[in-house]
Design an enzyme around this catalytic site. Structure first.
Site, mmCIF file in Angstrom:
data_model
loop_
_atom_site.group_PDB
_atom_site.id
_atom_site.type_symbol
_atom_site.label_atom_id
_atom_site.label_comp_id
_atom_site.label_asym_id
_atom_site.label_seq_id
_atom_site.Cartn_x
_atom_site.Cartn_y
_atom_site.Cartn_z
ATOM 1 N N HIS A 163 0.826 -1.208 0.000
ATOM 2 C CA HIS A 163 0.000 0.000 0.000
ATOM 3 C C HIS A 163 0.862 1.260 0.000
ATOM 4 C CE1 HIS A 163 -2.625 2.942 2.446
ATOM 5 N NE2 HIS A 163 -2.934 3.061 1.167
ATOM 6 N N HIS A 223 -1.406 0.896 8.741
ATOM 7 C CA HIS A 223 -2.809 0.947 8.328
ATOM 8 C C HIS A 223 -3.530 -0.383 8.542
ATOM 9 C CE1 HIS A 223 -0.935 4.198 5.736
ATOM 10 N NE2 HIS A 223 -1.807 4.859 6.491
#
Length: 207
Positions: free
Chosen positions: A128, A147
């Protein structure tokens, strides 16, 4: 007695008159022939034409040679089966300058090597945004602590939850059963932040 008187009363000589007329006609014919002949056979005029000189330009020929560059991963020793005594054991190392993590999952896994086909390797950075990953043995997942994304390491790094929309880059491994050595042969997809794993890695070879 004059000639006039002698010729008085005589008829004109037709032969003499014919000769005179014929002579005059002949003279006229010769004159006309000269004029007509000069027109019928005009003088040949010589005309000089200047021809431009044409030169042939020699155009150089350039041969383009195509050189093919072959990008190749390197075969690199990254571990030995002795480094993984039990399921859940991990090893952090590098491959071509990239941080990677090797894991013994304890179950046969996609891309797994070793006696039980359960040793796998992955990029150590999240797909990501590139944050470091840590292994959770309870879920057999690599976790992103930033995250909270998760990747299942038994299923080829499949994204389980979180922001990633792609699998995690997995190492292609080779196992030598005679020595127990485990070699990395490359990645199956791009590592986070790289547009070309080989060119941006260290130790890549071209030929």
């Amino acid at each position: 007695m004059s000639n006039e008187k002698k010729n008085e009363g005589k008829k004109p000589d037709p032969d003499r008159r014919a000769i005179i007329i014929g002579g005059a006609a002949a003279v006229a014919g010769v004159a006309a022939g000269i004029v007509i002949g000069s027109q019928a056979f005009p003088k040949l005029l010589t005309k000089t034409e200047v021809q431009p000189e044409v030169t042939k330009e020699v155009v150089p020929q350039y041969i383009t040679k195509t050189v093919t560059q072959v990008e190749k991963y390197v075969k690199q020793l990254v571990a030995n089966v002795s480094d993984f005594p039990t399921a859940g054991t991990t090893k952090m190392t590098t491959y071509m300058g990239y941080s990677v993590i090797l894991i013994k999952t304890g179950v046969p896994s996609i891309g797994g090597v070793g006696p039980d086909n359960d040793i796998v390797g992955f990029s150590g950075y999240c797909a990501h945004m590139g944050y470091p990953l840590s292994y959770d043995p309870n879920t057999n997942c690599l976790l992103c602590t930033m995250h909270f994304s998760q990747y299942d390491v038994t299923k080829g790094g499949m994204q389980v939850i979180g922001h990633p929309n792609q699998y995690l880059a997995q190492l292609v491994l080779e196992y030598d059963s005679s020595t127990g050595n485990i070699y990395a042969l490359g990645f199956n997809k791009l590592v986070y932040g790289a547009y070309n794993n080989v060119l941006q890695g260290s130790g890549g070879a071209t030929s």
